[in-house]
Design a protein around this motif. Structure first.
Motif, mmCIF file in Angstrom:
data_model
loop_
_atom_site.group_PDB
_atom_site.id
_atom_site.type_symbol
_atom_site.label_atom_id
_atom_site.label_comp_id
_atom_site.label_asym_id
_atom_site.label_seq_id
_atom_site.Cartn_x
_atom_site.Cartn_y
_atom_site.Cartn_z
ATOM 1 N N GLY A 26 81.873 20.106 14.270
ATOM 2 C CA GLY A 26 81.343 20.580 13.190
ATOM 3 C C GLY A 26 80.021 21.467 13.717
ATOM 4 N N ILE A 27 79.782 21.417 14.972
ATOM 5 C CA ILE A 27 78.650 22.146 15.765
ATOM 6 C C ILE A 27 79.039 23.673 15.688
ATOM 7 C CG2 ILE A 27 77.201 22.441 17.403
ATOM 8 C CD1 ILE A 27 77.512 19.413 18.034
ATOM 9 N N TRP A 28 78.115 24.635 15.351
ATOM 10 C CA TRP A 28 78.067 25.966 15.399
ATOM 11 C C TRP A 28 77.930 26.486 16.961
ATOM 12 C CZ3 TRP A 28 79.928 29.184 11.576
ATOM 13 C CH2 TRP A 28 79.969 28.934 10.319
ATOM 14 N N GLU A 29 78.785 27.049 17.424
ATOM 15 C CA GLU A 29 78.911 27.426 18.933
ATOM 16 C C GLU A 29 78.687 28.784 19.055
ATOM 17 O OE1 GLU A 29 82.099 25.968 20.726
ATOM 18 O OE2 GLU A 29 81.537 23.836 20.400
ATOM 19 N N GLN A 30 77.748 29.571 19.868
ATOM 20 C CA GLN A 30 77.336 30.733 19.965
ATOM 21 C C GLN A 30 78.113 31.411 21.272
ATOM 22 O OE1 GLN A 30 73.500 33.260 22.017
ATOM 23 N NE2 GLN A 30 72.979 31.995 19.852
ATOM 24 N N SER A 31 78.562 32.447 20.981
ATOM 25 C CA SER A 31 79.099 33.617 22.088
ATOM 26 C C SER A 31 78.644 34.880 21.968
ATOM 27 C CB SER A 31 80.581 33.556 22.108
ATOM 28 O OG SER A 31 81.197 34.035 20.995
ATOM 29 N N ILE A 32 78.381 35.687 23.006
ATOM 30 C CA ILE A 32 77.719 37.070 23.036
ATOM 31 C C ILE A 32 78.970 37.931 22.882
ATOM 32 C CG2 ILE A 32 76.276 38.629 24.047
ATOM 33 C CD1 ILE A 32 74.832 36.203 23.142
ATOM 34 N N VAL A 33 78.895 39.018 21.965
ATOM 35 C CA VAL A 33 79.971 40.232 21.808
ATOM 36 C C VAL A 33 79.422 40.997 22.848
ATOM 37 C CG1 VAL A 33 81.002 41.763 20.386
ATOM 38 C CG2 VAL A 33 80.481 39.446 19.554
ATOM 39 N N GLU A 34 80.201 41.100 23.975
ATOM 40 C CA GLU A 34 79.803 42.223 24.923
ATOM 41 C C GLU A 34 80.804 42.456 25.776
ATOM 42 O OE1 GLU A 34 76.291 40.418 27.351
ATOM 43 O OE2 GLU A 34 77.695 38.844 27.859
ATOM 44 N N SER A 35 80.710 43.505 26.693
ATOM 45 C CA SER A 35 81.772 43.775 27.747
ATOM 46 C C SER A 35 81.262 44.177 28.851
ATOM 47 C CB SER A 35 82.600 45.202 27.140
ATOM 48 O OG SER A 35 81.558 46.339 27.367
ATOM 49 N N GLY A 36 82.111 44.238 29.913
ATOM 50 C CA GLY A 36 81.606 44.327 31.313
ATOM 51 C C GLY A 36 81.428 45.860 31.767
ATOM 52 N N ASP A 37 81.761 46.731 30.776
ATOM 53 C CA ASP A 37 81.774 48.235 31.393
ATOM 54 C C ASP A 37 80.568 48.905 30.618
ATOM 55 O OD1 ASP A 37 82.316 48.383 28.599
ATOM 56 O OD2 ASP A 37 84.455 49.117 28.687
ATOM 57 N N GLY A 38 79.429 48.432 30.329
ATOM 58 C CA GLY A 38 78.259 48.694 30.138
ATOM 59 C C GLY A 38 78.160 49.469 28.883
ATOM 60 N N VAL A 39 79.132 49.375 27.777
ATOM 61 C CA VAL A 39 79.146 49.911 26.700
ATOM 62 C C VAL A 39 78.464 48.831 25.775
ATOM 63 C CG1 VAL A 39 80.356 50.636 24.517
ATOM 64 C CG2 VAL A 39 81.313 51.190 26.748
ATOM 65 N N GLN A 40 77.107 49.300 25.034
ATOM 66 C CA GLN A 40 76.221 48.201 24.294
ATOM 67 C C GLN A 40 75.447 49.239 23.488
ATOM 68 O OE1 GLN A 40 74.750 45.386 27.102
ATOM 69 N NE2 GLN A 40 73.141 46.832 27.673
ATOM 70 N N HIS A 41 74.734 48.664 22.630
ATOM 71 C CA HIS A 41 73.784 49.366 21.667
ATOM 72 C C HIS A 41 72.167 49.285 22.571
ATOM 73 C CE1 HIS A 41 75.992 50.085 18.100
ATOM 74 N NE2 HIS A 41 76.407 48.991 18.057
ATOM 75 N N LYS A 42 71.668 50.246 22.569
ATOM 76 C CA LYS A 42 70.439 50.581 23.117
ATOM 77 C C LYS A 42 69.183 50.482 22.120
ATOM 78 C CE LYS A 42 72.498 53.274 26.835
ATOM 79 N NZ LYS A 42 73.962 52.904 26.395
ATOM 80 N N ASP A 43 69.526 50.379 21.166
ATOM 81 C CA ASP A 43 68.406 49.999 20.018
ATOM 82 C C ASP A 43 68.830 48.972 18.985
ATOM 83 O OD1 ASP A 43 65.929 50.348 18.646
ATOM 84 O OD2 ASP A 43 65.967 52.382 18.759
#
Length: 395
Positions: free
Chosen positions: A276-293
């Motif tokens: 019943g515990i909320w577990e966190q994971s990061i939505v990211e990739s290894g190819d460098g595509v991500q938001h910068k702001d």
């Protein structure tokens, strides 16, 4: 018409807003950037509204209102708000429209065909109201509102045009509540709210242990820089697995919640079915595509392919990214991002169609564009919603 429910808490006094606002400025040094955003809410929060010459006018698209050519025509709603409109939401059936504003009110309209009629004006917040969310009709006509005053109010329509305050979560957060959304109805009456204090609150109604009219509050520590958006993943099932006797079975997925924050990041929270515990994971990739702001909005797509998760995110870096997980991928936990488009202005909102194949994007140039993924995986522009008010002014 507005009335307070018998078991709802009283809304905070109107005069507390200015004192509370000043107190927030002094208390949250780590939130300086986010607080500057709050101070400038009249000019920065919803850029799409700022760009529109008539700030209090809302446009809705009704398929039931054909023109002479048989095409849907927009309905222009003069909301009569006294200040900037921050959000507009249609209910499950598309027959009620709710709008929120910096004038600290929520206005509700009945929509039918190509016409609308005022239904009610809801008060109770002591600060600008940033976002609204309708519940599934299974639980009645419920409307949640999130405000700069750190509270979430839930109203219910008891009779036509008569609304009662079901629950007032006053002081729910220590800073502005920027986003609110009800969960898929299969998980029960549940709501999530994201705040500038860096936390997400999960509000759950009823249950065997606490009674039908009680609410529980869980806090998820997301990012210290502040949470700008929350979105529930759709109810669905995972991939087929072998069960007893060799039968193939699909297990329901647990509740999942996606957040977007001022740290430029996206996170997914999953409720562990066993603990019943909320577990966190990061939505990211290894190819460098991500938001910068700052990530301004996130939206989970309706479930189409079993075992696949799709998220759209938009940012002040002027990009929209589509994130995919599962499906035919060998690594089911890996997120594969794809930049949908780079716009000329910051992007403030994204919203999926009910079928999950078209994405609406609202950007700072006062335009709304519709995008669709082709068979080759390329996203193409299929339509653009014209700003009739701006066009009229240009003429």
């Amino acid at each position: 018409m507005y009335a307070q429910g018998g078991y709802g808490q009283a809304p905070p006094p109107q005069q507390q807003y200015n004192a509370g606002y000043q107190q927030q400025q002094q208390q949250y040094a780590p939130q300086q950037q986010q607080q500057q955003y709050a101070q400038q809410q009249m000019t920065e929060q919803p850029q799409q509204a700022q760009q529109t010459p008539q700030q209090q006018e809302v446009v809705t698209q009704q398929a039931a209102a054909p023109t002479d050519q048989g095409k849907p025509q927009p309905i222009y709603v003069d909301t009569q708000h006294d200040d900037m409109v921050h959000d507009a939401q249609l209910d499950y059936y598309g027959t009620k429209l709710a709008t929120s504003s910096s004038d600290r009110t929520v206005k509700i309209y009945d929509v039918s065909g190509n016409s609308y009629a005022p239904n009610a004006t809801l008060t109770g917040h002591s600060g600008p109201i940033y976002q609204l969310s309708w519940s599934h009709p299974k639980y009645g006509t419920l409307l949640a509102s999130a405000s700069f005053d750190g509270s979430v109010l839930i109203h219910r329509e008891s009779r036509q045009g008569e609304w009662i305050l079901v629950k007032a979560f006053v002081g729910l957060h220590e800073s502005s509540v920027n986003s609110v959304q009800f969960a898929p109805h299969e998980y029960g009456l549940m709501c999530a709210a994201g705040s500038s204090d860096g936390r997400v609150s999960v509000l759950t109604h009823g249950g065997e242990s606490n009674g039908d009219d009680e609410w529980t509050v869980e806090y998820l520590n997301d990012t210290p820089l502040g949470v700008n958006a929350v979105s529930w993943a759709p109810y669905g099932v995972g991939k087929e697995t072998s069960g007893e006797g060799g039968d193939e079975q699909c297990q329901p997925l647990p509740p999942r919640l996606v957040t977007g924050g001022s740290d430029n990041g996206i996170r997914m929270w999953t409720k562990n079915a066993s603990t019943g515990i909320w577990e966190q994971s990061i939505v990211e990739s290894g190819d460098g595509v991500q938001h910068k702001d700052w990530v301004r909005d996130v939206a989970c797509a309706p479930s189409i392919v079993p075992g696949m998760s799709v998220i759209a995110s938009c940012s002040e870096d002027k990009t929209v990214i589509i994130w995919k997980q599962g499906g035919d991928d060998d690594d089911e936990k890996k997120w594969t991002p794809k930049v949908l488009n780079t716009f000329e202005d910051p992007v403030w909102r994204v919203s999926w169609s009910i079928t999950g194949n078209i994405l609406a994007v609202s950007s700072g140039d006062a335009s709304v564009t519709l995008w669709k993924e082709e068979l080759d995986g390329v996203w193409s522009l299929v339509n653009q919603v014209e700003d009739a008010a701006g066009g009229a002014q240009g003429e």
